[in-house]
Design a protein around this motif. Structure first.
Motif, PDB file in Angstrom:
ATOM      1  N   VAL A   1       9.068  -1.513 -11.154  1.00  0.00           N
ATOM      2  CA  VAL A   1       9.467  -2.973 -11.095  1.00  0.00           C
ATOM      3  C   VAL A   1       9.408  -3.444  -9.510  1.00  0.00           C
ATOM      4  CG1 VAL A   1      11.537  -4.565 -11.229  1.00  0.00           C
ATOM      5  CG2 VAL A   1      10.790  -2.989 -13.100  1.00  0.00           C
ATOM      6  N   THR A   2       9.897  -2.587  -8.475  1.00  0.00           N
ATOM      7  CA  THR A   2      10.018  -2.771  -7.174  1.00  0.00           C
ATOM      8  C   THR A   2       8.338  -3.009  -6.520  1.00  0.00           C
ATOM      9  OG1 THR A   2      11.832  -1.330  -6.864  1.00  0.00           O
ATOM     10  CG2 THR A   2      10.443  -1.918  -4.984  1.00  0.00           C
TER      11      THR A   2
ATOM     12  N   GLN B   1       4.260  -6.854  -4.930  1.00  0.00           N
ATOM     13  CA  GLN B   1       2.927  -7.601  -5.170  1.00  0.00           C
ATOM     14  C   GLN B   1       3.102  -8.996  -5.419  1.00  0.00           C
ATOM     15  OE1 GLN B   1       1.169  -6.210  -8.895  1.00  0.00           O
ATOM     16  NE2 GLN B   1      -0.989  -6.823  -8.001  1.00  0.00           N
ATOM     17  N   LEU B   2       4.305  -9.310  -6.006  1.00  0.00           N
ATOM     18  CA  LEU B   2       4.436 -10.972  -5.999  1.00  0.00           C
ATOM     19  C   LEU B   2       4.739 -11.469  -4.643  1.00  0.00           C
ATOM     20  CD1 LEU B   2       6.368 -11.052  -9.391  1.00  0.00           C
ATOM     21  CD2 LEU B   2       4.053 -11.642  -8.966  1.00  0.00           C
TER      22      LEU B   2
ATOM     23  N   LYS C   1       0.823  -1.214   0.071  1.00  0.00           N
ATOM     24  CA  LYS C   1       0.049   0.042  -0.109  1.00  0.00           C
ATOM     25  C   LYS C   1       0.964   1.274   0.019  1.00  0.00           C
ATOM     26  CE  LYS C   1      -4.066  -2.184   2.429  1.00  0.00           C
ATOM     27  NZ  LYS C   1      -5.061  -1.829   3.693  1.00  0.00           N
ATOM     28  N   LEU C   2       1.865   1.215   0.824  1.00  0.00           N
ATOM     29  CA  LEU C   2       2.912   2.352   0.742  1.00  0.00           C
ATOM     30  C   LEU C   2       3.580   2.679  -0.646  1.00  0.00           C
ATOM     31  CD1 LEU C   2       4.555   4.517   2.291  1.00  0.00           C
ATOM     32  CD2 LEU C   2       6.115   2.619   2.749  1.00  0.00           C
ATOM     33  N   LEU C   3       4.015   1.599  -1.147  1.00  0.00           N
ATOM     34  CA  LEU C   3       4.566   1.860  -2.477  1.00  0.00           C
ATOM     35  C   LEU C   3       3.507   2.137  -3.612  1.00  0.00           C
ATOM     36  CD1 LEU C   3       6.992  -1.391  -2.479  1.00  0.00           C
ATOM     37  CD2 LEU C   3       7.506   0.681  -2.266  1.00  0.00           C
ATOM     38  N   LYS C   4       2.145   1.651  -3.505  1.00  0.00           N
ATOM     39  CA  LYS C   4       1.139   1.951  -4.367  1.00  0.00           C
ATOM     40  C   LYS C   4       0.940   3.434  -4.303  1.00  0.00           C
ATOM     41  CE  LYS C   4      -1.967   0.843  -7.549  1.00  0.00           C
ATOM     42  NZ  LYS C   4      -1.465   0.670  -8.830  1.00  0.00           N
TER      43      LYS C   4
END
Length: 402
Positions: free
Chosen positions: A177-178, A183-184, A149-152
């Motif tokens: 990419v990160t 997500q994976l 959520k933070l990265l999004k």
């Protein structure tokens, strides 16, 4: 990514006690031990019943014809005979033997009680271990979801900054990419959580496939080792069994005295068969004198078993003390790590906050921000793993310290 939503949507939660109780309730082994104890109660009643006077009814008839002078000697067979008797037998010196047999049954029951308790401890230990594993997977899902959520959120901002030429397209793609990797990682954590949860249900005999959030395991701190524990009880029971077996050997060499009585009809039909109704009483006496020193041989054999048991007991006590010391040392060493790990997390979180603010103004490289996030994730993973390992060590310590 439906699993985190399912976990959060649950209004209830489950704790260790729920799974332990379910496993205990459905365990066929524990039910088997319970039935064995009930069977031993019947064995005790059979022994008591066999010690009472035994009444039997018996009948036998015989006819030996003589044809043209050929046949059994009538002086031996009387030609024919008939008996119908009611017999009563009673062993006068059986009280000590009965008490010895009942004591043997009680010791068997004690052994089954011990085996049942040990199986319960083993079952609880495996359930708690798996519960801790599932809880760790649950924490992984939650943490990875928070990071995602933070990265999004940052990705949306970084995308806008890239359009305004604050960042290069290559930096945005590196960050993207990160995000995809995270997500994976989250998906992998969800699958692992599902698998671990299914294993916990399987071990506990729970057929409900609903994923319900688990409460944090409450194991407390390890207590000080006890001087005498549960595990040595089996050796104490074995010692009592040897005493019981020795007494049984002694009783086999005591004199045996029994009385009997019968009444009924016994006739050869030669002389006044209508008068052959009667009764008789008698006794039997058996005194052992010599058996080729079998008694001493049985004593010697029993002595070897007793000596072997003492070796196992001494060795187990040494192993148990060593195991408790090793586990206690490992727990102590882990406790010392928490302060350092928390300090590392504090610095890593502070660095993320600083880089996040600089990211909004385009004053930090995306690579540096990614490194800060990775450092924070590594520190958090180390903290969770250390805490999980500590709980598993406490579970082992509590198992052995009984």
């Amino acid at each position: 990514m439906l699993l985190p939503i399912v976990i959060k949507a649950q209004k209830t939660s489950r704790n260790i006690n729920y799974f332990v109780q379910e496993a205990t309730k459905y365990s066929p082994l524990l039910k088997d031990y319970k039935n064995q104890k009930q069977s031993l109660k019947i064995d005790s009643m059979l022994i008591i019943a066999a010690a009472k006077p035994q009444v039997t009814a018996s009948s036998a008839g015989m006819y030996a014809p003589i044809i043209k002078g050929y046949g059994y000697d009538e002086a031996l067979t009387n030609g024919q005979s008939l008996e119908a008797l009611l017999n009563v037998n009673y062993d006068l010196l059986n009280k000590k033997k009965i008490n010895n047999q009942l004591q043997g049954i009680k010791l068997q029951s004690d052994s089954i009680t011990y085996a049942g308790a040990l199986s319960t401890f083993d079952l609880n230990k495996s359930i708690i271990d798996q519960y801790i594993t599932v809880y760790a997977s649950q924490q992984d899902v939650k943490f990875n979801l928070d990071v995602f959520k933070l990265l999004k959120k940052e990705e949306t901002l970084l995308k806008e900054l890239t359009r305004n030429n604050f960042y290069k397209q290559s930096e945005y793609l590196t960050f993207l990419v990160t995000l995809q990797q995270q997500q994976l990682t989250l998906k992998q954590a969800e699958l692992q959580y599902q698998s671990d949860y299914a294993t916990l249900n399987y071990l506990s005999g729970v057929t409900d496939t609903t994923v319900i959030a688990l409460e944090e395991p409450q194991l407390g701190n390890p207590i000080l080792p006890t001087e005498t524990g549960f595990f040595t009880k089996r050796f104490d029971i074995d010692s009592l069994k040897y005493i019981n077996q020795k007494e049984a050997i002694d009783l086999n060499y005591k004199p045996k005295l029994g009385v009997y009585a019968n009444t009924g009809y016994n006739s050869s039909f030669i002389l006044q068969p209508y008068k052959n109704f009667g009764a008789s009483v008698g006794f039997t006496l058996s005194i052992p004198i010599y058996d080729g020193h079998q008694k001493k041989m049985q004593y010697d054999k029993l002595g070897f078993s007793t000596l072997t048991s003492s070796y196992y007991k001494d060795f187990f006590i040494r192993q148990q003390k060593q195991q408790l010391y090793m586990l206690s040392k490992q727990i102590s060493n882990m406790d010392q790590l928490f302060a350092q790990i928390n300090e590392q997390i504090r610095f890593a979180k502070g660095l993320i906050d600083v880089n996040s603010k600089l990211l909004h103004t385009g004053d930090v490289k995306v690579a540096d921000y990614i490194i800060a996030i990775n450092n924070y994730m590594s520190a958090q993973n180390l903290l969770r793993q250390t805490n999980i390992n500590r709980m598993k060590l406490i579970n082992q310590f509590n198992y052995w310290n009984r």
